[in-house]
Structure formats: structure tokens, C-alpha cells
Design an enzyme around this catalytic site. Structure first.
Site, short mmCIF file in Angstrom:
data_model
loop_
_atom_site.label_atom_id
_atom_site.label_comp_id
_atom_site.label_asym_id
_atom_site.label_seq_id
_atom_site.Cartn_x
_atom_site.Cartn_y
_atom_site.Cartn_z
N ASP A 24 1.65 -1.60 1.94
CA ASP A 24 1.66 -1.28 3.37
C ASP A 24 2.21 -2.46 4.16
O ASP A 24 1.76 -3.60 3.97
CB ASP A 24 0.23 -1.03 3.86
N LYS A 81 3.91 7.54 6.73
CA LYS A 81 2.80 8.50 6.72
C LYS A 81 2.91 9.52 7.84
O LYS A 81 3.31 9.19 8.96
CB LYS A 81 1.46 7.77 6.89
N GLY A 153 -8.80 1.09 3.56
CA GLY A 153 -9.18 0.08 4.54
C GLY A 153 -10.52 -0.57 4.29
O GLY A 153 -11.06 -1.22 5.18
N ARG A 165 -11.32 8.36 -12.39
CA ARG A 165 -12.14 8.83 -13.52
C ARG A 165 -12.32 10.34 -13.47
O ARG A 165 -12.30 11.01 -14.49
CB ARG A 165 -13.51 8.15 -13.50
N GLY A 214 -8.54 0.92 -1.38
CA GLY A 214 -9.57 -0.08 -1.64
C GLY A 214 -9.18 -1.16 -2.62
O GLY A 214 -9.99 -2.02 -2.96
N GLY A 235 -2.93 -1.16 0.45
CA GLY A 235 -2.83 -0.98 1.90
C GLY A 235 -3.14 -2.26 2.60
O GLY A 235 -2.32 -3.18 2.71
N SER A 236 -4.39 -2.37 3.05
CA SER A 236 -4.82 -3.53 3.82
C SER A 236 -4.96 -4.77 2.95
O SER A 236 -4.96 -5.89 3.47
CB SER A 236 -6.16 -3.22 4.49
#
Lengths: 294, 192
Positions: A24, A81, A153, A165, A214, A235-236
Site C-alpha cells: 500500500d 481499491k 489496519g 487456515r 494485518g 497495507g499499513s
């Protein structure tokens, strides 16, 4: 005659991204840092998910100016996005020439019942999924790439692990079912029957499956790869950390060498502080992004 | 016979499926230079050429591959792999193996929305056309005297060979047509 936007061409680009890291970015400078660190693509955004979460309100497609500036800054593919179900935002991104569209739960959904008919577009789509049924519904709608939803995030990998999983476990389960039980399995999962049959035959999804939501450390990336995903979205996790360039490079190396503990130990050293993490239990149900999508 | 497939990033899995479908041939995913030891041929898959060039330089692949190819190791590059094999890349100073005497243009057919597939003539594979898949594909602008042009599309060179080095701008690994891989395996067979 040359045929554009075919299934082979759409799913094929995702194959080219396999084993890589998609990052990102919110500015052309960040996009350059990502490219120099070895990202195989970037996701152009106005705000990373952690900031979207903090800001609240309605999150929408980024301003085309931001996306264009990032497209001009790098030679690797640029993704962007759109809100779930917002096919006009998708038309706009296709017109801009972005290479992949993420119909994403990170933004506020525009439709609470329907996703975009992705077959109607020449540009390929990636969508999030928490389980096999959700992944196959998205592929049925035309998604040419799947990723876990995780919980965006948060810098907390637990939900991405749960979703990976779940998908892998369900694939193993239907592989062992006799053919006559596949229809009931399709009904139970709410998945198109022909795709359930295809997964049972292949032993994997018919498209590339990345991990997202995450991931904050090289070890997180390698964990997801060892659980069976094909590549990583961060992402973050990069630009919310203390040293983005070093962390980005380390996550790329960990994704390539996910099975080599010696290299993983080496690249995990001295990266400075990771992004601050969030306990999933601390997020109230209406703020859980993974529950968006149907 | 053991074929190495560079697995830093990209469509390595599809090349492995294709090679195994060609007969009783082993493949090895290559992520570190030491793993080049003992292979009879090397495939550099499609992927992102900027990323792949960077990672190949970082992990110290460029010299070992040049050295092995200099000793006669056959190498087949598709799409990003073709770019890695080219000596000259228009407007770019990215790292490369640079063994084939040719000038290439990256993303030469446009962005992803312009990616396409079409039937092309590849005379060395026989009369039947080859379904060629072009994804953000490069093409070869110019070749040196020692390079044999194997295929053109709309007047642009899209496949070429120089000795034991083979390059295609398209993705035979994304189709079910094995002829291009068989052509490469034949080069490997003659070499070993």
C-alpha cells in the site's frame, strides 16, 4: 484477432505477481520506495487502512490525481481499491488504466447485497475472502485473484491466519469427498458447483491466493507463505513502521525465502519498531472490516 | 534431466507443470545461486522485470548464471525472463543477465487493460499457429547478427534464439501447448 481482457490474461497477471509482495502506498515517493525494495506491485490509496480505521466516516475510491501520480512514478503494476458493489468507481479506474482493481472491504461498502459483476470488465479484479465459499462466490463473479481479508489496519496477523487456515482446510476437505457429495458441499458453502468441482480436482483455488490484513513483520509474511498462500499484501505494515525502506525489503526477502529460517533470522534483525498493533477483541463488531462483503 | 526454474517471483509453478507434462523430467525451484548446481537447463519465468532484476542482483545470481551460460547451460526466458536475457533494455539501467545481443522495449503493448492473446506463427514449432498470451509484454526492437528471429507479431519480434539461449515475449506456460517447452528441452538434450 487479438483478444483483450480474456480470463487467461486477467488470471495470468496474478500469476506474474506470485511469490511477491504488494504494498500500500499513498504518494509517488512511497511508491518509489516500495519499487526499490522489490515490491512486485503497489496499491495506490489516499490513506492506508490504519488511518482509514482511525478517521472513521465513509471511505471511498482514491482521487484519480493520486492514482495517476503513482502510476507515473513506477514501472511495476499499480492496483487501486473500489467500494464493494461500486461498479462506477471500477469503470473510472478502468478508464484510468490501473492494472488491477481491489473490490475491498477496507472501503465502506456501496451495496450491502451485491458485489460487482467483474466479468464485465477488461481490467482484472482481486477480492477478499474469509473462507472457501466466499472465495468461490467472488471467482464466480469474475475475480481473477483472491486474498484473505484478515483484519486490515491492525498489524495483527491472527485473522489472516484464521482465514488462510479456513480456506486451505476446506480445500483439503472437499478434495477427499466422493463426487456425489460435492453438490451438497457447494450448497452448504454457498459456492458455485462447477467451481467446487474444479477445486476438488485441482487441490487449490483456480486463481492465485494472496494473504492480506494485518501482516507487519517478515516473520508474519513467511508464516502466511508456509500456510500455503501465493504472495503477500502489506497495507499499513510498511509505512506505519519506523523504517519503511528496510522493513519493505525484509518482507520481500522473507516472502521469497519463506522456508529458509537462516535468511528469515538475518532479515528480521534491526528493523526498528513495527507498526503499533491492535487487539481484535478491542475492535467493536461494527468496526470489523472483514464482516463487510456477502 | 533436471530443469531449474528461477523462483524468486512470478510464474515459476506454471513452467514446472509444463516441463513435467513434457515427460519424465525433474524440476527444481531456484531461490539461491547454490541451487544452480547440477541443473541441465534454466528457465527464467515471467514476473515483474524490475522486481526480478533487483532480486537477482541482490541475491548474487547475475554472475553465476552468466558463467554457467558461458559454459553452455541452455537458458529459456519468457516475458520478464526475456528482458533479463537482453543485453540492452530501452530507457532502463536495471540489472540484467544481458547475454543475448538484442534491444528490448518493456511494457511495449501498454498496461494491463491492453494485455491480449492471439494466434501467432512460430515456424520452428510447425505449421499450426501458437496461442500466444501477452501480459504487459515486452518485444524485441533489434537483434544482432548472431540472433535468430523465431516469431514476429504485427512486425515486432516476439521470440528469438541465440545458440542455447531462447527468449519469448509471451507466456507459453499459461497455455496447454507444450511445443515451445519441447523446443527448449530439445536444446537441453543436444547440449548434454
Amino acid at each position: 484477432m487479438a483478444e483483450k481482457g480474456t480470463w487467461t490474461v486477467k488470471a495470468g497477471l496474478a500469476e506474474m505477481l506470485k511469490g511477491g509482495v504488494i504494498m500500500d502506498v499513498t504518494t509517488p515517493e512511497q511508491a518509489k520506495i516500495a519499487e526499490d525494495a522489490g515490491a512486485c506491485a503497489v496499491m495506490a490509496l489516499e490513506r492506508v487502512p490504519a488511518d482509514i480505521r482511525a478517521a472513521g466516516g465513509v471511505a471511498r475510491m482514491a482521487d484519480p490525481t493520486v492514482i495517476k501520480a503513482i502510476m507515473d512514478a513506477v514501472t511495476i503494476p499499480v492496483m487501486a481499491k473500489v467500494r464493494i458493489g461500486h461498479f462506477v468507481e471500477a469503470q473510472i479506474l478502468e478508464q484510468l488504466g490501473v492494472d488491477y482493481i481491489d473490490e475491498s472491504e477496507v472501503l465502506t461498502p456501496a451495496d450491502e447485497q451485491h458485489h460487482i459483476d467483474k466479468h464485465a470488465f477488461k481490467v482484472p479484479f482481486v477480492c477478499g475472502a474469509r473462507n472457501l465459499g466466499e472465495a468461490l462466490r467472488r471467482i464466480g463473479e469474475g475475480a481473477a485473484m483472491i486474498r484473505t481479508k484478515g483484519e486490515p489496519g491492525t498489524g495483527n496477523v491472527v485473522e489472516a491466519v484464521r482465514h488462510m487456515r479456513m480456506v486451505m482446510g476446506e480445500i483439503r476437505r472437499i478434495q477427499n469427498l466422493p463426487r456425489e457429495e460435492l453438490m451438497a458441499a457447494a450448497k452448504e458453502m454457498g459456492a458455485p458447483y462447477d467451481l467446487v468441482v474444479r477445486v476438488a480436482e485441482l487441490g487449490r483455488l483456480p486463481v492465485v491466493n494472496f494473504a492480506a490484513g494485518g501482516i507487519a513483520t517478515p516473520a508474519d509474511a513467511a508464516l502466511m507463505m508456509q500456510l500455503g498462500c501465493d504472495g503477500i499484501f502489506v497495507g499499513s505494515g510498511i509505512f506505519k513502521s519506523k523504517n519503511p525502506a528496510a522493513r519493505a525489503k525484509a518482507i520481500v526477502a522473507a516472502t521469497t525465502h519463506y522456508n529458509d529460517p537462516q535468511i528469515l533470522a538475518e532479515v528480521s534483525k534491526g528493523l526498528g519498531e513495527a507498526m503499533p498493533g491492535l487487539e481484535i477483541a478491542a475492535i467493536s463488531p461494527e468496526h470489523r472490516m472483514q464482516d463487510r462483503g456477502w | 534431466m533436471l530443469i531449474g526454474v528461477l523462483a524468486l517471483q512470478g510464474a515459476f509453478r506454471e513452467h514446472e507443470y509444463m516441463i513435467r507434462a513434457c515427460g519424465d523430467i525433474e524440476t527444481r525451484q531456484i531461490r539461491l545461486p547454490g541451487q544452480l548446481e547440477g541443473i541441465d537447463g534454466l528457465i527464467i519465468p515471467g514476473g515483474e522485470s524490475t522486481t526480478m532484476g533487483k532480486l537477482m542482483a541482490d541475491y548474487g545470481f547475475l554472475d553465476p548464471i552468466r558463467e554457467r551460460a558461458g559454459q553452455g547451460l541452455p537458458v529459456f526466458g519468457t516475458c520478464a525472463g526475456l528482458i533479463m536475457l537482453a543485453r540492452d533494455i530501452n530507457g532502463s539501467n536495471q540489472p540484467r543477465i544481458g547475454l543475448m545481443d538484442m534491444l528490448v522495449e518493456r511494457n511495449a503493448f501498454g498496461r494491463q487493460v491492453d494485455s491480449f492473446e492471439d494466434d501467432i506463427e512460430v515456424p520452428c514449432l510447425g505449421a499450426e499457429p501458437f496461442r500466444a498470451v501477452f501480459i504487459r509484454a515486452p518485444y524485441i526492437m533489434k537483434v544482432g547478427a548472431g540472433v535468430e528471429v523465431l516469431a514476429e507479431y504485427g512486425g515486432r519480434i516476439v521470440a528469438a534464439r541465440e545458440g542455447r539461449l531462447l527468449a519469448a515475449a509471451f507466456h507459453p506456460e499459461l497455455t496447454s501447448d507444450k511445443r515451445m517447452h519441447e523446443y527448449f528441452l530439445n536444446i537441453v538434450k543436444i547440449a548434454s
